[in-house]
Design an enzyme around this catalytic site. Structure first.
Site, PDB file in Angstrom:
ATOM      1  N   GLU A 143       0.824  -0.984  -0.076  1.00  0.00           N
ATOM      2  CA  GLU A 143       0.071   0.071   0.028  1.00  0.00           C
ATOM      3  C   GLU A 143       1.087   1.339   0.115  1.00  0.00           C
ATOM      4  O   GLU A 143       2.132   1.017   0.161  1.00  0.00           O
ATOM      5  CB  GLU A 143      -0.856   0.002   1.321  1.00  0.00           C
ATOM      6  N   HIS A 163      -8.834  10.085   3.778  1.00  0.00           N
ATOM      7  CA  HIS A 163      -8.587   8.720   2.932  1.00  0.00           C
ATOM      8  C   HIS A 163      -9.003   9.314   1.579  1.00  0.00           C
ATOM      9  O   HIS A 163      -9.899  10.016   1.145  1.00  0.00           O
ATOM     10  CB  HIS A 163      -9.667   7.650   3.183  1.00  0.00           C
ATOM     11  N   ARG A 184      -0.861   9.138   1.782  1.00  0.00           N
ATOM     12  CA  ARG A 184      -2.487   9.398   1.851  1.00  0.00           C
ATOM     13  C   ARG A 184      -2.430  11.075   1.654  1.00  0.00           C
ATOM     14  O   ARG A 184      -3.273  11.400   0.874  1.00  0.00           O
ATOM     15  CB  ARG A 184      -3.165   8.873   2.805  1.00  0.00           C
ATOM     16  N   HIS A 230     -10.945   9.997   7.321  1.00  0.00           N
ATOM     17  CA  HIS A 230     -10.701   8.636   7.625  1.00  0.00           C
ATOM     18  C   HIS A 230     -10.280   8.109   8.892  1.00  0.00           C
ATOM     19  O   HIS A 230     -10.682   7.320   9.481  1.00  0.00           O
ATOM     20  CB  HIS A 230      -9.601   8.119   6.455  1.00  0.00           C
ATOM     21  N   ARG A 232      -0.891   8.847   9.782  1.00  0.00           N
ATOM     22  CA  ARG A 232      -0.541   7.236   9.878  1.00  0.00           C
ATOM     23  C   ARG A 232      -0.207   6.711   8.607  1.00  0.00           C
ATOM     24  O   ARG A 232      -0.853   6.936   7.458  1.00  0.00           O
ATOM     25  CB  ARG A 232      -2.010   6.925  10.238  1.00  0.00           C
TER      26      ARG A 232
END
Length: 526
Positions: A111, A235, A283, A344, A379
């Site tokens: 990811e 997100h 992100r 998110h 994060r």
């Protein structure tokens, strides 16, 4: 009054992990706000990050986490969590979580922000499988009592003792029962908050309806410090559909080759924003790129397109997303998916140490409601469930090791409803709720300015006076409790954002676009 040795508020990954680690020695009560599986854990699509691939190292995972966190992470905590990841995966396998396999090994996906493949997953519904396994084990354990539909109002502290004390001990919580409307007192020698994040402070969010910052607000009111509340993760890819709110399109779609396209001109626009990492940038970078593209071209959404991959490959990797989209008339094997960013994850929260201890004696916390030093200013994907397992266990171990030092619970006053009446104006709650979420989205969203933040702060002050007046006169209801916590959390987010005179990680302000040399946590003291 109901008593236990240990009280856990929240029935997701952090709460149930703590409960299972304590239950062989102690009587444990776990409170859920709604149904036991209604929290964020069950919604987690992506997976759990752990160093399992040959050639990958703990150092790599630590470094990736630090880079994503823009230097605001606590390296010792990051190392502690990363090194405990493989053991956490092993325990989940023993509980029967059916992780995807490849030959004789676990299938690992990659990811954004990760330098290696290290995400273990159950297709694209990891959280659901984890929640089921933990819940099954907790339900089977004779020492664990699971109590659904208990909406926590406030922590019971030394101030609530029959003989008032300013010692600041936490003895449990007052909670309203959704079914009966009665307020129950739950007491214990140790209390663990595992209440999740504050995503519902925003109009568009992937968080479940219950994510109203309850634990953060309760801990703050009781006297705990909170940190980095301005670090709110958005997100990049939430499904844009007017009928279906908060359906997430997992990061892994981009990890397996998905491209972001401007629907007006067909341009793959990540080339303009991060030419090296493209769709696999962290992100915050991807969310800001989509936000900029939407604002620049007046779009409602952008396209996420994985239709160039073989149809069987797409269906095999993303069975749940495929099914959901087919039901909405979108075939992701042949056409692009319309997506927008949405709130998110709450990176900030209650300050805890490596044992999950808060500032108040007898009170621990774990998971998304905390600021442990793991995530820093942003994060890294799939580090969130991991934090729940590691800190749920750490809190449990600390309680067990120091049990004899935890004093027994004194007499606590019951909830006083003698001076309140039933509410006559439920519309006030609905109106205020909508107003908060809208101005937080518009003024305290992905891109901020000082003026916007001050506007939000002004509105919060006005609403706080209204809600406090309402709270003082009327009987508590779940909606009123959530509104009060939502507003308190919003105030902490805005105050933290105004305090940070730089752009770092998730906090991006046009008035202070530069990043300062030294990373400093924003710490608010009650």
């Amino acid at each position: 009054m109901t008593s236990a040795d240990v009280l856990i508020v929240g029935s997701g990954a952090a709460g149930l992990t703590a409960a299972l680690n304590l239950a062989n020695r102690f009587k444990v009560i776990v409170l859920a706000k709604g149904a036991l599986n209604e929290g964020s854990t069950a919604w987690a699509q992506g997976g759990i990050a752990a160093v399992l691939e040959p050639g990958d190292t703990f150092e790599n995972h630590v470094e990736d986490t630090m880079v994503a966190g823009a230097g605001l992470n606590d390296r010792e905590i990051v190392e502690f969590v990363v090194e405990n990841a493989p053991a956490a995966i092993e325990r989940l396998q023993k509980l029967g979580v059916p992780f995807a396999q490849e030959g004789n090994a676990l299938h690992l996906t990659r990811e954004g922000g990760h330098s290696h493949r290290r995400i273990v997953h159950v297709d694209d519904a990891t959280g659901w499988a984890v929640q089921e396994a933990l819940q099954r084990a907790a339900e089977a354990h004779p020492n664990i009592t699971l109590v659904p539909d208990q909406v926590a109002i406030d922590l019971a502290t030394s101030r609530h003792e029959e003989r008032y004390s300013g010692a600041g001990n936490v003895w449990g919580v007052y909670a309203v029962d959704r079914k009966s409307g009665a307020v129950n007192l739950y007491t214990a020698r140790a209390t663990i908050l595992a209440t999740g994040g504050a995503g519902r402070t925003y109009l568009f969010s992937t968080a479940p309806r219950g994510a109203t910052g309850d634990g953060i607000a309760m801990a703050w009111r009781a006297g705990c410090r909170v940190s980095n509340m301005e670090m709110m993760q958005f997100h990049p890819t939430c499904l844009y559909n007017l009928d279906v709110k908060n359906f997430l399109i997992t990061e892994a779609v981009r990890g397996e080759g998905g491209r972001l396209i401007n629907p007006l001109n067909g341009h793959r626009f990540m080339v303009d924003y991060d030419p090296e990492r493209l769709e696999l940038a962290p992100r915050d970078v991807v969310a800001r790129a989509i936000d900029a593209e939407i604002k620049r071209y007046g779009l409602d959404y952008v396209h996420l397109d994985i239709s160039h991959q073989p149809a069987d490959f797409v269906r095999g990797h993303f069975p749940n997303i495929y099914e959901k989209l087919i039901g909405l008339g979108i075939d992701m094997t042949m056409q692009p998916i319309p997506v927008v960013p949405a709130q998110h994850y709450t990176c900030g929260g209650i300050i805890v140490d490596r044992h999950g201890r808060t500032d108040l004696p007898g009170l621990y916390a774990a998971g998304e409601c905390t600021e442990s030093g793991l995530h820093g200013a942003n994060r890294l994907a799939s580090n969130s469930l991991l934090e729940c397992f590691v800190f749920g266990e750490a809190a449990a171990q600390h309680i067990a090791a120091h049990w004899d030092m935890l004093p027994s619970v004194p007499k606590i006053r019951p909830w006083d409803e003698s001076r309140v009446t039933d509410s006559d104006e439920e519309v006030v709650i609905k109106q205020n709720w909508t107003e908060i979420r809208r101005f937080m989205w518009n003024y305290v969203g992905i891109v901020r300015t000082t003026k916007r933040l001050q506007r939000a702060q002004h509105r919060i002050k006005m609403l706080t006076a209204e809600v406090e007046d309402y709270y003082g006169h009327f009987r508590v209801t779940p909606d009123l409790i959530e509104l009060r916590n939502l507003l308190q959390t919003a105030e902490l987010i805005v105050r933290s954002a105004l305090h940070r005179h730089e752009s770092r990680g998730l906090h991006y302000t046009l008035d202070w676009p530069e990043t300062l040399e030294a990373p400093v946590d924003t710490v608010l003291v009650p």
